[in-house]
Write a protein that holds these residues in place. Sequence first.
Motif, short mmCIF file in Angstrom:
data_model
loop_
_atom_site.label_atom_id
_atom_site.label_comp_id
_atom_site.label_asym_id
_atom_site.label_seq_id
_atom_site.Cartn_x
_atom_site.Cartn_y
_atom_site.Cartn_z
N TYR A 87 -7.32 1.16 5.55
CA TYR A 87 -6.89 -0.23 5.39
C TYR A 87 -7.81 -1.04 4.49
CZ TYR A 87 -2.82 -0.23 8.37
OH TYR A 87 -1.56 0.00 8.87
N SER A 88 -9.03 -0.54 4.30
CA SER A 88 -9.93 -1.29 3.41
C SER A 88 -9.71 -0.93 1.94
CB SER A 88 -11.39 -1.02 3.80
OG SER A 88 -11.77 0.28 3.37
N LEU A 89 -8.86 0.09 1.70
CA LEU A 89 -8.66 0.54 0.31
C LEU A 89 -7.67 -0.36 -0.43
CD1 LEU A 89 -8.37 4.40 0.96
CD2 LEU A 89 -10.36 3.14 0.17
N PRO A 90 -7.88 -0.50 -1.73
CA PRO A 90 -7.01 -1.41 -2.49
C PRO A 90 -5.68 -0.76 -2.88
CG PRO A 90 -8.71 -0.54 -3.91
CD PRO A 90 -8.95 0.06 -2.57
N PHE A 91 -4.88 -0.38 -1.93
CA PHE A 91 -3.53 0.13 -2.21
C PHE A 91 -2.60 -0.25 -1.06
CE2 PHE A 91 -3.85 4.80 -0.44
CZ PHE A 91 -4.28 4.30 0.78
#
Lengths: 243, 314, 228
Positions: A87-91
């Motif tokens: 969830y912290s990833l930019p996608f």
Amino acid sequence: MRVLSTIKFTVLRMVRNYIVLLLLLVVPILLITFFSYILSGVTTETGVPLRDENAMQMVLVFQLFGGSIVMYMIYNDLFTENKMRIYSLPFNQTMYAFSIMLCGAVYSILLGVILMVYAQLVLGVVWGNWVWTIYIISLMAILSIIVCLIFTFSVKKYKIAERLSEVYGVGFVLLAGFFFPMPENAFFDFFGTYGNPLTLSIGAVHEMDQSNLGEAWFQANILLGAIIILFMVMLILGRRRMG
Amino acid sequence: MTIASMQGVVKRYSSDIALDYVDLDIQEGEIIGLLGPNGAGKTTLIQTLTGMTPFERGKVELFGQSKNPFSIQNKERMGLVTQEITVFEELTARENLHFFAGVYGLKGEEKKRRVEEALEFVGLGDKGAKMPTKFSGGMKRRLNIACALTHQPRFLIMDEPTVGIDPQSRNYILETVKKLRENGTTILYTTHYMEEVQAIATRVVIMDQGQIIKEGTVEELIKTVQHEEKMKIDVTDADSVPINDLEKIAGVKKVVLSGSQITIISAVGSGNLDRILTLVKEYTGVLGIQADKPNLEDVFLTLTGKQLRDKGEE
Amino acid sequence: MTIFKFALKRSFSNTTNLIFLTLFPIACIFLPNGEDWPFLPYGYQYFGILILFVGIRLATIILEDREKGVVKRLAVAPISHFQYLSQNLLAYSVILILQCILVVFGGVLYGQELYQPGWLLFLFVSFSFASLAIALAWISIYRKKDVSFLVYMSLIFIVIILGGLMIPIEIFPDLLKRIAIIFPTFWLAEGLNWIVFGENILDFLLINGVLWLYTIIFIIIGSTRKIY
């Protein structure tokens, strides 16, 4: 589309899951081979070699369990401790979940096709209509994935979702009367015919082999209808759970 | 420049309050050591700061943006090292890094280079082709960190990154954190190990029961709880020690003689170590001196209490 | 007998086990008769499959102890590995025997044609011991219970078919007929046939003797490895 960059790794993770390969490829290969030996020379009432009939049934039976890998990966990536990192990833996480579903469906269909190729090349099984059979395999693969995800999203304990997915697979094999004859009443009649994805898929392939196009499409479309309805149910449950 | 800021943030889980009007500013180049007992709200703070958990009240600002702080662009500038080891066990160390680098938008040669750099950075340069299942605990932890480094984040959040590893690996990780700061990364570091915070943090934030109860540099925090100094002197001839004269020195509260050791407790900042030593040396030889000063652990226990916190795990 | 007592408690502790241990055996009683084959009602032909699954589910509890490191703790406790293993196995045997009694006498009460219920019970008990021993040997090579269970399930399914428990062995090709005798499931299927048609008790004792032989061999294999 950052999610595209993850597909290669999703596929790698699926292929490296040796248990899935054992359950969905090695076991059916052994079973199809074994049955083709003991059933060689026997034909059904319609004159189809029983060996061919059995190979087709086996390929479709194992599609009932095809959703397990997608279920495992979605649970692992989006519901366990990995959730925080993902969830912290930019996608877009929803797109990521769909990409796992898509890879899982393609993988499951591919395993089905490998079984078909093996049965034809090694055992001499004759497949009536390749394209149609692959279409039906695809419907079964997608349905299994959706059903497994519905279980994952609707129960709190993953272990229970896993058991339910096994009940889905084994249950419909039992209801189809593969192990022993089912009692004759409305409930078992329905779940032994139009209410059972396995009998529907087998029926659709049969009917196409006998050139009954109308009945073949009818049975396949029931599967398609179930997929559409259950897909929406899955979306609602998934949104609620992942929200 | 303020990298991240929380103002009056409130977050509840049903009736339990996890964040209770939290205010926190993180400036560029800082290493913030976030301390707190279990259930203090540290993980919720991190989840709120990364947009994973919605909050009821207050404001979060990242890289100067308060309107849409959790935008894809802002996420690209952040990295998260999770408390659990969240790497894919079916992928090799290098493939894991390629996965995360790809998600952060890196491509082609640059991606390859950054992946190799990250592996080298955490000391796994020659282990890239191995599966994480074959790694020791410390190696897994370092891979877990590397996964958040390929995109060279400006702001890195590390949630207890050294749990359960040997001192060598811990030391390596702490050195890595310092190097990251030297390269310009701002770091929010949570841990239970006080000595880690003491070694790396430029500012310490202590949380308890959803609130930030104290913040400042290590020295500033220690000063707030420092009331007494304890000094132990080993002497050659205990019978000659002038106990009465020592007690008369201004600021000395207590003098105890035990065997050949004198224990002297005096008020903080009295600066009488020199006077005490001079006096003692007039009467006897000195073998050794030990001065106990409060450390961060004393600060932590003073602020959060010493009672066990098992409520959250019931 | 603390370990024995807790092995019993733990066996019934989760829902899946409870279903395997109670509902499924009861369901076996009510399954119908086949037309030409099997000669006994389906539930009795397939009960052997259930015994195999119950065997691995129960033995997995030992594997769980190993996975979690409980075995290490017991290794330093004043209890021998033999006591630990034997009390666990005793508890699992009691459960399996009770299941066999339930299925056989439940069937008698329900009115199923079981020909020689007493000998049928004896056969199921012999097979239960063999199943437990095989499961014990199987888990001794694993550290992860999920992997062990899944691989066992897939392999055992093939053993069930190759042993003639699901398809009459008469229709097998000669080679497979000969290979079948190495599988314990073959001896169960032979035993079931004896229950219906058998006359000479020595044949039946031989069948049970082979199952006991399997039990001894696999117990030895399974109990020699005590991985911590």
